[in-house]
Design a protein around this motif. Sequence first.
Motif, mmCIF file in Angstrom:
data_model
loop_
_atom_site.group_PDB
_atom_site.id
_atom_site.type_symbol
_atom_site.label_atom_id
_atom_site.label_comp_id
_atom_site.label_asym_id
_atom_site.label_seq_id
_atom_site.Cartn_x
_atom_site.Cartn_y
_atom_site.Cartn_z
ATOM 1 N N THR A 119 22.835 21.506 57.761
ATOM 2 C CA THR A 119 22.115 22.673 58.279
ATOM 3 C C THR A 119 21.296 23.338 57.179
ATOM 4 O O THR A 119 20.154 23.761 57.410
ATOM 5 N N SER A 120 21.867 23.429 55.981
ATOM 6 C CA SER A 120 21.134 24.028 54.859
ATOM 7 C C SER A 120 19.900 23.207 54.509
ATOM 8 O O SER A 120 18.838 23.764 54.207
ATOM 9 N N ILE A 121 20.028 21.877 54.547
ATOM 10 C CA ILE A 121 18.873 21.011 54.280
ATOM 11 C C ILE A 121 17.786 21.251 55.324
ATOM 12 O O ILE A 121 16.600 21.427 54.985
ATOM 13 N N ALA A 122 18.188 21.271 56.597
ATOM 14 C CA ALA A 122 17.214 21.459 57.674
ATOM 15 C C ALA A 122 16.536 22.823 57.585
ATOM 16 O O ALA A 122 15.310 22.929 57.698
ATOM 17 N N TRP A 123 17.330 23.880 57.360
ATOM 18 C CA TRP A 123 16.760 25.221 57.268
ATOM 19 C C TRP A 123 15.878 25.369 56.035
ATOM 20 O O TRP A 123 14.840 26.042 56.082
ATOM 21 N N GLY A 124 16.280 24.761 54.937
ATOM 22 C CA GLY A 124 15.469 24.848 53.724
ATOM 23 C C GLY A 124 14.100 24.201 53.908
ATOM 24 O O GLY A 124 13.068 24.782 53.548
ATOM 25 N N ILE A 125 14.093 22.995 54.476
ATOM 26 C CA ILE A 125 12.826 22.306 54.721
ATOM 27 C C ILE A 125 12.002 23.069 55.754
ATOM 28 O O ILE A 125 10.793 23.265 55.589
ATOM 29 N N GLY A 126 12.661 23.517 56.821
ATOM 30 C CA GLY A 126 11.946 24.253 57.858
ATOM 31 C C GLY A 126 11.351 25.553 57.335
ATOM 32 O O GLY A 126 10.217 25.909 57.670
ATOM 33 N N ALA A 127 12.118 26.273 56.504
ATOM 34 C CA ALA A 127 11.624 27.538 55.951
ATOM 35 C C ALA A 127 10.424 27.308 55.052
ATOM 36 O O ALA A 127 9.440 28.065 55.081
ATOM 37 N N LEU A 128 10.474 26.254 54.232
ATOM 38 C CA LEU A 128 9.354 25.954 53.347
ATOM 39 C C LEU A 128 8.114 25.586 54.149
ATOM 40 O O LEU A 128 6.997 26.049 53.846
ATOM 41 N N LEU A 129 8.290 24.761 55.172
ATOM 42 C CA LEU A 129 7.160 24.389 56.019
ATOM 43 C C LEU A 129 6.577 25.611 56.730
ATOM 44 O O LEU A 129 5.360 25.721 56.905
ATOM 45 N N SER A 130 7.449 26.530 57.124
ATOM 46 C CA SER A 130 6.965 27.719 57.826
ATOM 47 C C SER A 130 6.061 28.564 56.928
ATOM 48 O O SER A 130 5.095 29.167 57.407
#
Length: 250
Positions: A119-130
Motif C-alpha cells: 500500500t505504501s508503494i502504491a500510495w507513494g507512486i500515486g502521490a508523486l504522479l498526482s
Amino acid sequence: MAEPTVGGPGPAGPVGPLPVTTVEELIRRRLSDALGGVRGSLETTLPMLAFVIVWASTADARLSLGAAAGLTVLLLLARLAQRQTPQFVLTSVVATGLAAFFALRSGNAEDAFLPGILTSIAWGIGALLSVLLRWPVVGFMIGAADPAIAEGDPFRWRRNPAAVRVCSRLTLVLVGLYAIRVAIMGPLYLAGNIAALTVAKVVLGWPLWAGAVVVMGLLLVRGRTPIDPDDELVRGHSLAADAQREHGPA
C-alpha cells in the motif's frame, strides 16, 4: 467586498468568524477536517498498534489479529453510540482484514506486514504522479471537506492555482513518508525479520505520520500565499459564515 471569513469561535464573540487571509490557512483548516482530528487519526492507528503489541508479546498471529479486531469493534460501537461517522474505524477494518488474509493464507507471520508495504508503494507512486499531473492528493483531501461537494463540485479547489501549488508541496511530504516506510520495512520483510518489522510498524506508523503532519504544518504556517477575496475556494467559507451568523450555532 468584505473580507472572507470562516465560522468558528473568535475574539468578537462565541460565533465571531475568524478571517482567512492566506491559502495556507484555508488549507490547514480544510486538512484538519478531512483527517478527522486526533480521534480520527487514532482510530485508524490503534487496531494495528494493538496487533503489533500483542504479536510482539505472544508471537501468536491469531491472538494478535483478534486483539486488533476486538479493539476495532469497541471503537465502532463508540462511534455508533454517539451517532457519529465510523469512516476512520472502517479504514482500520480494511487494514486488519488484509493483514489477516495474507498472514493466515501463507502461514508466514511476516506476510501480515506485506499489505502495508504494498500500500505504501502504491500510495507513494500515486502521490508523486498526482503532483506531476497537477492533481495533488492533498487537494482531494481538501475537496472531501469542502461543502461544495454536496453541490456536485468536488474539484473547486483546483480552480485556485495557488491552492494547487501549496497542495503539491504538501503531497511531496507524503511521498517522502511512504518512501521512508518502504525503504525500511521492505528489506526487513525480505529478510523475514519479524521482531524488527514489529518495531518498525510502530515507529513508522503514528509517530512518522505525526512527524509528516508537523512538517506540513510548518509549511502552512510559514506560507503567505495571498487569497483573492473573489476566489471560489473562499466563497464557500464566506457563505457558510453568513449562514452561521444568520441562524446561529447548530
